[in-house]
Design a protein around this motif. Sequence first.
Motif, PDB file in Angstrom:
ATOM      1  N   HIS A 208      -3.256  13.972   9.586  1.00  0.00           N
ATOM      2  CA  HIS A 208      -3.993  13.434   8.680  1.00  0.00           C
ATOM      3  C   HIS A 208      -3.997  11.857   8.831  1.00  0.00           C
ATOM      4  CE1 HIS A 208      -0.066  13.457   6.964  1.00  0.00           C
ATOM      5  NE2 HIS A 208      -0.223  12.021   6.226  1.00  0.00           N
TER       6      HIS A 208
ATOM      7  N   ASP B 126       3.581  13.921   8.183  1.00  0.00           N
ATOM      8  CA  ASP B 126       4.437  13.340   7.526  1.00  0.00           C
ATOM      9  C   ASP B 126       5.820  13.778   8.094  1.00  0.00           C
ATOM     10  OD1 ASP B 126       2.708  11.788   6.630  1.00  0.00           O
ATOM     11  OD2 ASP B 126       2.837  12.705   4.236  1.00  0.00           O
TER      12      ASP B 126
ATOM     13  N   TYR C  76      -4.123   4.192   8.382  1.00  0.00           N
ATOM     14  CA  TYR C  76      -3.092   4.925   9.057  1.00  0.00           C
ATOM     15  C   TYR C  76      -3.887   5.899   9.982  1.00  0.00           C
ATOM     16  CZ  TYR C  76       1.673   6.574   8.400  1.00  0.00           C
ATOM     17  OH  TYR C  76       3.024   7.000   8.646  1.00  0.00           O
TER      18      TYR C  76
ATOM     19  N   HIS D  23      -1.425  11.238  11.860  1.00  0.00           N
ATOM     20  CA  HIS D  23      -0.092  11.641  12.023  1.00  0.00           C
ATOM     21  C   HIS D  23       0.455  12.835  11.165  1.00  0.00           C
ATOM     22  CE1 HIS D  23      -0.373   9.365   8.272  1.00  0.00           C
ATOM     23  NE2 HIS D  23       0.567   9.967   7.964  1.00  0.00           N
TER      24      HIS D  23
HETATM   25 FE   LIG Z   1       1.061  10.622   5.907  1.00  0.00          FE
END
Ligand SMILES: [Fe+2]
Length: 536
Positions: A517, A437, A432, A435
Amino acid sequence: MAMRRHRSSSGFALCVQYFEEAHSGIGPAEACLNADIISAEVDVREPGLDLNCRGHWRTPGGHLADKAPKCPEAAYAEPVFQGSIRKLRAEVADELKFLTGLGPLAAAVQAPVFERFGLPRGQRGVILMKLAIRLISTWNPEVKTLAGDLREMLCLPREEEDITSTIKKAEDGLMQLESQISKAPLDVRGPLAEALLLPYKASPLEIAKAVPRLHKRAEELAEHHLARGRESVVGEGKLLRAEEADGASDEQLKSKLLDLFERYLQKMLSRVITPLDTFTKPPEAFGCSWAQQLVSRGTVTELWGPCLARQVPDKDWLGLGVGVTVLDDTVDAAVVAKARMELAALEDAGQVTPSKDPCNVGARSVWLHFESPEETQQTPPALRSLCEQLLGLPDALLRAAASCSPNDSVVAPRLRVHPHIMAATYRHGAEYHCHKDSYSGTDNQRMVTVLLYLNDDWRPGDGGELRVYGDKLDEDAAQAPEGLRKEAASMPDMDRFVDIAPLSGRIVMFRSRDVWHAVRQPREQRWAMTLWIMAD
Ligand SMILES: [Fe+2]
Ligand SMILES: O=C(O)CCC(=O)C(=O)O
């Protein structure tokens, strides 16, 4: 010819003229009726539409009146065109979206027909063609049938809805949207107003009226960002990742950005029109003693106290000063082991589905729901018990915050529980990218991210760490478009990060709107459960 000139709008006058010249054969009563139809359409649909192209309505072979509806027939029947229309119809349930998609498809086929009859391209031409067909249909049943056939070929109902009901629908839609927007607090609708280039305090009606400009606005934002140069939009922590942009032409890059901004603005809109309390419950409804014992004043201070960077041995994330807290050995190892088996079974049953986020490459997840006792019962027992523990955390956080003294300066938001939890897995190759959330709470109501890791045998070198970044201010933020300025100001500091191992039983909580994160690629399969605690 005696005409009833009860209106003096230029549209009406022009229509009457057109009517007198082109259709002198029909009786005055019909002429009045038809002129009214046209003027209503012209006035309503496109104020100021210039009907001076009247002269073009004749072709060497006669009037458009005799020809227009017959011509597109062959073009519409063309198999490739039919295939794409039917595909669109099958894929798009929403009527307005279907019509929006139909426009450009049909335009290509209509182009030669329009040219032949001297109709302008685009929406104006379509309106004029429809007016002509509608007019002629009133006295020529053959044309009416033909027009119905054509509409059917475009997967539309044979008769176009009458204009008054269309207007009524549009007005009702606008009022409904206005009333939905007016339920959102100012600090929730203000950023949407600004993103649509209205003042922060624009009225709900003004915002509702600007909503149809959303696509246009996304286009402007895409252009604006591209104008700042590729390097300002492409790269880790920026709008597009290098892999997405590599080899893409400016046009392709613009279309990717357009897509991104359109999705973002859509999220902003749905966040404004979906009041928090309609899909969330108060935390006390989920309180549990496990959570109360786990959460301390220290926990909430790390989360919501003054975010000062602090150097604490074995807690290097505190040095980033962004609002992260970590709790270890929180749950029973035997329950975790059982939950992993239950997840493996869900995976085998095909219920763990791939992420669609281009940032979240290769991850797969399943949502576990707890809205009702029936839903709760459907979750396998070990997973259910872990979820029930996690759902108790919002209540525990609020209690701990309430027990802090004013000197601690802990300010907790009004938390709400959306009772569903995501279980996600990353295998080798999945990751991932950096980004947040939630982007300043404008795209969704996530306030705190709660992660519980379920990776029993994790060893250093196994990868799959949660990488938490420091935050820095973007000097270019002042140039960012209004409405997105606050968000644009927050940038991940790619040089300052801490990796947190996804150890079994470890809980990480952080502020969803502030913490950049990423998840690093793991060597072995990695599982985590996530609860997003919500707030306005
Ligand atoms: Fe996240
Ligand atoms: O699994 C993790 O450690 C974090 C996942 C994450 O960032 C997310 O799902 O938004």
